[in-house]
Design an enzyme around this catalytic site. Structure first.
Site, PDB file in Angstrom:
ATOM      1  N   ASP A 138       0.816  -1.216   0.000  1.00 20.02           N
ATOM      2  CA  ASP A 138       0.000   0.000   0.000  1.00 20.02           C
ATOM      3  C   ASP A 138       0.850   1.268   0.000  1.00 20.02           C
ATOM      4  O   ASP A 138       2.073   1.212   0.162  1.00 20.02           O
ATOM      5  CB  ASP A 138      -0.970  -0.002   1.199  1.00 20.02           C
ATOM      6  CG  ASP A 138      -0.293  -0.442   2.506  1.00 20.02           C
ATOM      7  OD1 ASP A 138       0.951  -0.362   2.582  1.00 20.02           O
ATOM      8  OD2 ASP A 138      -0.997  -0.850   3.434  1.00 20.02           O
ATOM      9  N   ASP A 195      -7.479  -2.453  13.988  1.00 22.42           N
ATOM     10  CA  ASP A 195      -8.870  -2.727  13.608  1.00 22.42           C
ATOM     11  C   ASP A 195      -8.990  -4.002  12.764  1.00 22.42           C
ATOM     12  O   ASP A 195     -10.051  -4.297  12.230  1.00 22.42           O
ATOM     13  CB  ASP A 195      -9.460  -1.521  12.851  1.00 22.42           C
ATOM     14  CG  ASP A 195      -8.679  -1.179  11.583  1.00 22.42           C
ATOM     15  OD1 ASP A 195      -7.721  -1.898  11.229  1.00 22.42           O
ATOM     16  OD2 ASP A 195      -9.029  -0.173  10.927  1.00 22.42           O
ATOM     17  N   HIS A 203      -7.175  -4.616   9.990  1.00 19.64           N
ATOM     18  CA  HIS A 203      -6.866  -4.450   8.571  1.00 19.64           C
ATOM     19  C   HIS A 203      -5.576  -5.184   8.188  1.00 19.64           C
ATOM     20  O   HIS A 203      -4.686  -5.382   9.020  1.00 19.64           O
ATOM     21  CB  HIS A 203      -6.827  -2.969   8.150  1.00 19.64           C
ATOM     22  CG  HIS A 203      -5.660  -2.177   8.630  1.00 19.64           C
ATOM     23  ND1 HIS A 203      -5.760  -0.852   8.984  1.00 19.64           N
ATOM     24  CD2 HIS A 203      -4.353  -2.500   8.816  1.00 19.64           C
ATOM     25  CE1 HIS A 203      -4.578  -0.405   9.352  1.00 19.64           C
ATOM     26  NE2 HIS A 203      -3.705  -1.395   9.262  1.00 19.64           N
ATOM     27  N   GLU A 245      -9.518  -1.833   5.228  1.00 19.88           N
ATOM     28  CA  GLU A 245     -10.188  -1.520   6.489  1.00 19.88           C
ATOM     29  C   GLU A 245     -11.411  -2.421   6.682  1.00 19.88           C
ATOM     30  O   GLU A 245     -11.897  -3.020   5.716  1.00 19.88           O
ATOM     31  CB  GLU A 245     -10.626  -0.047   6.472  1.00 19.88           C
ATOM     32  CG  GLU A 245      -9.476   0.953   6.349  1.00 19.88           C
ATOM     33  CD  GLU A 245      -8.702   1.155   7.655  1.00 19.88           C
ATOM     34  OE1 GLU A 245      -8.490   0.186   8.399  1.00 19.88           O
ATOM     35  OE2 GLU A 245      -8.286   2.303   7.915  1.00 19.88           O
TER      36      GLU A 245
HETATM   37  P1  PGA Z   1       2.308  -1.645  12.639  1.00 20.48           P
HETATM   38  O1  PGA Z   1       1.205  -1.573  11.480  1.00 20.48           O
HETATM   39  O2  PGA Z   1       3.248  -2.727  12.242  1.00 20.48           O
HETATM   40  O3  PGA Z   1       2.940  -0.298  12.610  1.00 20.48           O
HETATM   41  O4  PGA Z   1       1.567  -1.939  13.902  1.00 20.48           O
HETATM   42  C1  PGA Z   1       0.568  -2.715  11.077  1.00 20.48           C
HETATM   43  C2  PGA Z   1      -0.536  -2.381  10.109  1.00 20.48           C
HETATM   44  O5  PGA Z   1      -1.228  -1.370  10.328  1.00 20.48           O
HETATM   45  O6  PGA Z   1      -0.733  -3.124   9.147  1.00 20.48           O
END
Ligand code: PGA
Length: 244
Positions: free
Chosen positions: A67, A135, A137, A142
């Site tokens: 992404d 959440d 994702h 999302e």
């Molecule tokens: P993080 O992000 O490794 O910074 O916790 C994970 C994500 O949001 O996919």
């Protein structure tokens, strides 16, 4: 689905790195799907160390990032382009032409997303590495994202903006949109590794792996993947451990 619990973040990162190396040793021209965020930083550091010890080459490897933010230029230090250069690509011998990230600077983002999807179809991903958001994702898919979704732009939810506020100096400054591989794009990868670290992820990972598969928790789709490995450190596994 294979679930591996490691002692700590360091052992999680070394295990993930060893699986990446194994994949490259099996096929020099392996195609990887790559994440950003805090969780994979240890993995990129381990891979850089292995590269510096002349134990592996990334010369024939291709990578597709999951992404990128919309509205943050590639050159901006907060973009995922910059993150990847700084944490990984600048440190190894990967060819520039073998690196793919969604281009938010394209004139037509719909076309850009369709092209990205087409490229992944042409170069199917051998091993895709994921993190999980608070959440649920994966990529920036999302809650509510369709399991059939492909690469597209998506509005970021408040939970995601809150998690990423630290990189932007406040939640209000976090971009409102991103381009992400879709859930169906992710599920087409031949192998998936999900990395989960920290007790702030204990609740969501338990829900994703041990409760019903639902679009409300995008990562729950991984229960259906034929070759998914979930690597957690002990703090992330606290809620799961009783159920294994
Ligand atoms: P993080 O992000 O490794 O910074 O916790 C994970 C994500 O949001 O996919």
């Amino acid at each position: 689905m294979k679930i591996i619990i490691t002692k700590n973040y360091k052992t999680l990162s070394t295990l993930a790195a060893s699986l990446v190396i194994k994949q490259i040793k099996k096929k020099k021209s392996s195609i990887f799907g790559l994440p950003t965020g805090h969780t994979p930083q240890g993995l990129y550091q381990e891979l850089t160390n292995i590269y510096n010890n002349k134990q592996i080459s990334f010369k024939f490897v291709k990578t597709f990032n999951l992404d990128e933010y919309v509205g943050i230029r590639a050159k901006d230090s907060r973009s995922y382009h910059s993150y990847m250069q700084k944490n990984f690509f600048n440190k190894i011998d990967i060819k520039k032409t073998n690196i793919y990230l969604p281009n938010e600077e394209a004139d037509d983002l719909k076309k850009e997303c369709a092209n990205y999807e087409k490229l992944i179809k042409k170069f199917p991903i051998d091993l895709l590495i994921l993190g999980i958001g608070h959440d649920g994702h994966i990529g920036f898919n999302e809650p509510g994202s369709k399991f059939s979704s492909k690469t597209r732009t998506i509005n970021l939810l408040a939970t995601t903006k809150a998690s990423n506020a630290k990189y932007f100096g406040g939640q209000k400054k976090v971009p409102t949109q991103a381009i992400t591989m879709g859930l169906s794009t992710i599920m087409k990868a031949k192998k998936i590794i999900l990395l989960v670290s920290g007790n702030d992820k204990a609740n969501i990972i338990k829900k994703a792996l041990k409760e019903k598969i639902t679009q409300k928790i995008p990562a729950s789709i991984l229960q259906k993947h034929p070759d998914a490995t979930i690597i957690l450190d002990e703090t992330a596994a606290t809620k799961l451990i009783k159920l294994l």
